[in-house]
Design a protein around this motif. Sequence first.
Motif, mmCIF file in Angstrom:
data_model
loop_
_atom_site.group_PDB
_atom_site.id
_atom_site.type_symbol
_atom_site.label_atom_id
_atom_site.label_comp_id
_atom_site.label_asym_id
_atom_site.label_seq_id
_atom_site.Cartn_x
_atom_site.Cartn_y
_atom_site.Cartn_z
ATOM 1 N N SER A 163 -16.103 49.392 -36.717
ATOM 2 C CA SER A 163 -16.362 48.540 -37.871
ATOM 3 C C SER A 163 -15.706 47.178 -37.713
ATOM 4 O O SER A 163 -16.195 46.184 -38.261
ATOM 5 N N VAL A 164 -14.609 47.089 -36.973
ATOM 6 C CA VAL A 164 -13.986 45.791 -36.698
ATOM 7 C C VAL A 164 -14.935 44.931 -35.876
ATOM 8 O O VAL A 164 -15.099 43.734 -36.141
ATOM 9 N N LEU A 165 -15.585 45.526 -34.871
ATOM 10 C CA LEU A 165 -16.543 44.783 -34.055
ATOM 11 C C LEU A 165 -17.712 44.318 -34.917
ATOM 12 O O LEU A 165 -18.161 43.170 -34.810
ATOM 13 N N LEU A 166 -18.214 45.182 -35.778
ATOM 14 C CA LEU A 166 -19.300 44.815 -36.679
ATOM 15 C C LEU A 166 -18.869 43.665 -37.579
ATOM 16 O O LEU A 166 -19.601 42.695 -37.775
ATOM 17 N N HIS A 167 -17.681 43.765 -38.152
ATOM 18 C CA HIS A 167 -17.175 42.733 -39.045
ATOM 19 C C HIS A 167 -17.078 41.394 -38.339
ATOM 20 O O HIS A 167 -17.544 40.367 -38.844
#
Length: 252
Positions: A163-167
């Motif tokens: 989710s950090v990469l998505l964010h």
Amino acid sequence: MFKLIRESIPASQERVAADLGVDRATVQSWESGRRPFTSVTFGQAIAVRHKLARLGANPRLLGMLDEAAETDYLLDIILDADPETYAVDHHPLGWTVLTHSLTEMLAWAVVGQEPAVFRALHRPTGRRGPVPASPSLESAERRAFFDNLQIIADRAGQRSPGSVLLHRQACFLAGIDPSGHTASWLGQTAKKSVSPSTFHTWSPLWPDARSVATSLAKQGDPQPLRDFIARAHPDDACELAASTTRHTGSAT
């Protein structure tokens, strides 16, 4: 992309159609977008690429067919999947690392900014037929693109590595919005991000904070990026990450 490849030969739609064993309407539909080239079978796509290479097509452009297909896929998810309900863990921006060239392809479609590799090409004039000069989205689709990025980024937060990469990638793409509508949201996102001075070494949150700061700079507020450069490089790991980003042209 298919049109640019054909023009690099150079050849007419009729000639390319004859060499590929299809009719001109098929080539025209690939170029206009009425029938996406990605809808052909995998085997046919490989055969078409080999035939285009034999005809003398620009090899760099041929190689970008894959990026064009991935761009279409990302646009489809960002525009058509409901950002309020789409599974965050399955979103392609959470597992597809945006390269510089892929980001340029997205910007070409969304804001009309042509990839740098195309600027040196000989571009014929006086085209015939209903073939657009470039990919483009309607104004409502452009607004939806950036609105949906904001929603999915807020939902992603910073809960897991994926989710950090998505964010961070959603925030980075939001920075290309030429209307300035995402600037306020990015400013609020920056306030929620980890402060640059808290980094003692590299972590997944480091590139996330950098992407937010970079996007704010694109929106006219360079101070967060200045602070990040001055305060978020405490050791060799962070310096190496910054150097790698500069040299590879990675979007994030």
